[in-house]
Design an enzyme around this catalytic site. Structure first.
Site, PDB file in Angstrom:
ATOM      1  N   HIS A 153       0.836  -1.217   0.000  1.00 18.65           N
ATOM      2  CA  HIS A 153       0.000   0.000   0.000  1.00 18.65           C
ATOM      3  C   HIS A 153       0.864   1.258   0.000  1.00 18.65           C
ATOM      4  O   HIS A 153       0.424   2.310   0.455  1.00 18.65           O
ATOM      5  CB  HIS A 153      -0.938   0.044   1.212  1.00 18.65           C
ATOM      6  CG  HIS A 153      -1.671  -1.240   1.467  1.00 18.65           C
ATOM      7  ND1 HIS A 153      -2.927  -1.508   0.973  1.00 18.65           N
ATOM      8  CD2 HIS A 153      -1.301  -2.363   2.162  1.00 18.65           C
ATOM      9  CE1 HIS A 153      -3.307  -2.707   1.347  1.00 18.65           C
ATOM     10  NE2 HIS A 153      -2.330  -3.257   2.060  1.00 18.65           N
ATOM     11  N   SER A 274      15.310  21.851 -15.937  1.00 13.85           N
ATOM     12  CA  SER A 274      14.146  22.709 -16.123  1.00 13.85           C
ATOM     13  C   SER A 274      14.607  24.036 -16.694  1.00 13.85           C
ATOM     14  O   SER A 274      15.673  24.529 -16.342  1.00 13.85           O
ATOM     15  CB  SER A 274      13.460  22.932 -14.775  1.00 13.85           C
ATOM     16  OG  SER A 274      12.678  24.112 -14.826  1.00 13.85           O
ATOM     17  N   LYS A 280      16.606  21.867 -10.716  1.00 13.26           N
ATOM     18  CA  LYS A 280      15.868  20.640 -11.016  1.00 13.26           C
ATOM     19  C   LYS A 280      16.589  19.675 -11.919  1.00 13.26           C
ATOM     20  O   LYS A 280      17.323  20.049 -12.824  1.00 13.26           O
ATOM     21  CB  LYS A 280      14.516  20.994 -11.662  1.00 13.26           C
ATOM     22  CG  LYS A 280      13.589  21.632 -10.649  1.00 13.26           C
ATOM     23  CD  LYS A 280      12.162  21.362 -10.947  1.00 13.26           C
ATOM     24  CE  LYS A 280      11.778  19.922 -10.664  1.00 13.26           C
ATOM     25  NZ  LYS A 280      10.366  19.723 -10.928  1.00 13.26           N
ATOM     26  N   GLU A 287       9.598   8.925 -16.968  1.00  9.11           N
ATOM     27  CA  GLU A 287       8.200   9.337 -17.148  1.00  9.11           C
ATOM     28  C   GLU A 287       7.699   8.980 -18.542  1.00  9.11           C
ATOM     29  O   GLU A 287       6.549   8.594 -18.736  1.00  9.11           O
ATOM     30  CB  GLU A 287       8.062  10.841 -16.913  1.00  9.11           C
ATOM     31  CG  GLU A 287       8.276  11.212 -15.459  1.00  9.11           C
ATOM     32  CD  GLU A 287       8.327  12.717 -15.265  1.00  9.11           C
ATOM     33  OE1 GLU A 287       7.386  13.266 -14.690  1.00  9.11           O
ATOM     34  OE2 GLU A 287       9.306  13.353 -15.701  1.00  9.11           O
TER      35      GLU A 287
END
Ligand code: ARG
Length: 458
Positions: A153, A274, A280, A287
């Protein structure tokens, strides 16, 4: 090609909707290989003269060289790769080129070409999966005793070893290889010679062409052979399951690379920055693997829906079988390579993983097991006592091994000093020695076993 029956040519719209050359030109190697096998067989059977067959074969080789060098020309009037090759062959060889299409049709031709293509896509997937599995097993060996939190979970459950976690993916990808091998085997029947749908009256040798093209055997039923696209669905379904696995691993890497986790540093070469936030480093490749998996699943669905209402034998809907397979294969190959790079080149922050494993009372089950074993308490009661210890530890803001022996005695007087032996995360993983368990000794055995399965040296 069929001018004899028609009074006028196709409209511009007909030409455009009919043309598959923009995508089926990807089949040119398979198409030429199929034609070369076919003409050799026609000559051997005395259906075409040796002289014509030799001229046709030389012409086909010349076309292969041209396509290799300059690409395949895209003329919508010629509809597809089969007509494109034949038209060029006619320019080179003259009217004898027209003998190549004896005892075959584009229906068995395209089914043959496409099977050949799908078979090599299965081989490619097998190869790329092998590289990924090598990377996983290498990293698993390095981290056979690196402790991390195991989750259910997405809540801290029990400590596990990173090696164990990586080998879980090894198992998934091993099953994927099996699925691709199975798809490859089942695509091993050769449709060539089934002609339009009913077979042919010419005395052809289907064993010969099947063998020459590397198939296992000729297909047994001509109606099935020209209308079957199970092999493409098999590939897409194997690709779907594989993409699901890749996506789950990508998702974990995204999570692990986030600042609150901080378990992993992804390689710069597979990350992006970024344009506005200088600090970043984004896990874009991971992704996109997660994103591409959605597209691959969509392509499998697309072909299933194309096929589901078609009567025997060939219908033109089946021309739409190729884009989903080509595009899924391109995405899958890319995703496999990207994940392989991330597994091979990421660095794991094992200190942080250990710290995370030590938080969240991940060894509570070990405490309960100790109560069962050392104090002969029924598990349900042990579970309850352990719950009280977790509550007290939370109140005091410490881990389970931060409670004192007096704390434990207050909870249950049957608890003795020995309990501290099982409360560390190392003790916890070391104890899980059941077959398939997370203990470093078991993980090392599984690493050795995995290397053997890959044919690597131990
Ligand atoms: N371009 C067609 C395809 O990809 C080739 C087969 C055409 N056969 C036919 N009878 N029109 O499916």
């Amino acid at each position: 090609m069929w001018g004899g029956r028609f009074a006028e040519g196709p409209s511009a719209i007909m030409r455009e909707i009919n043309a598959s050359i923009p995508f089926d030109k990807a089949l040119w190697r398979e198409d030429i290989a199929g034609s070369r096998a076919h003409v050799a067989m026609l000559a051997k059977q005395g259906i075409v003269s040796d002289a014509d067959a030799q001229a046709i074969d030389a012409g086909l080789q010349q076309i292969a060289e041209e396509y290799e060098r300059d690409g395949v020309p895209e003329d919508w009037d010629l509809e597809d790769i089969h007509m494109t090759v034949e038209s060029r062959l006619t320019e080179i060889v003259g009217p004898a080129a027209g003998r190549l299409h004896t005892a075959r049709s584009r229906n068995d031709q395209v089914a043959t070409d496409f099977r050949l293509w799908v078979r090599s896509a299965c081989e490619r997937a097998n190869h790329l999966l092998g590289l990924l599995m090598v990377a996983l097993v290498e990293r698993a060996g390095e981290h056979a005793d690196s402790v991390m939190p195991g989750f259910t979970h997405l809540q801290t459950a029990q400590p596990v070893t990173l090696g164990h976690h990586l080998l879980a993916y090894f198992e998934m990808f091993d099953r994927d290889r099996d699925r691709f091998a199975d798809a490859h085997r089942r695509a091993g029947e050769c449709p060539l010679g089934c002609a339009a749908l009913a077979g042919t009256g010419f005395d052809i040798d289907r064993e010969m062409t099947s063998k020459q093209l590397g198939f296992i055997q000729p297909s047994r039923n001509s109606l099935d052979a020209v209308s079957d696209r199970d092999f493409a669905l098999d590939y897409l379904q194997a690709a779907t399951t594989c993409a699901i696995h890749l996506s789950r691993l990508a998702e974990e890497m995204i999570l692990w690379a986030s600042q609150p986790f901080g378990f992993i540093k992804l390689p710069d070469a597979l990350s992006t920055g970024s344009s506005i936030m200088p600090q970043k480093k984004n896990p874009d490749a991971a992704e996109l693997v997660r994103g591409h998996a959605g597209r691959i699943i969509g392509y499998a669905t697309s072909l299933a829906v194309t096929m589901k209402g078609l009567p025997l034998a060939y219908s033109k809907d089946m021309q739409d079988d190729k884009p989903p397979v080509f595009e899924a294969a391109q995405l899958l190959d890319l995703c496999l390579a990207a994940i392989e790079g991330m597994v091979a080149k990421s660095s794991f922050d094992t200190a942080r993983m250990r710290k995370a494993a030590e938080a969240g009372h991940a060894t509570a089950t070990d405490l309960a097991d100790w109560l069962v074993r050392q104090a002969d308490i029924p598990f349900r009661e042990a579970h309850h006592i352990t719950g009280a210890a977790v509550k007290l530890a939370d109140q005091k803001g410490v881990a389970l091994d931060g409670l004192t022996i007096e704390d434990y005695r207050d909870i249950d007087e049957r608890i003795g000093e020995g309990v501290f032996d099982v409360l560390s995360v190392d003790a916890s993983v070391a104890a899980r020695t059941s077959y398939g368990g997370t203990a470093p000794v078991r993980v090392r055995e599984q690493v050795a076993e995995a290397r053997k399965r890959l044919g690597m040296e131990n």
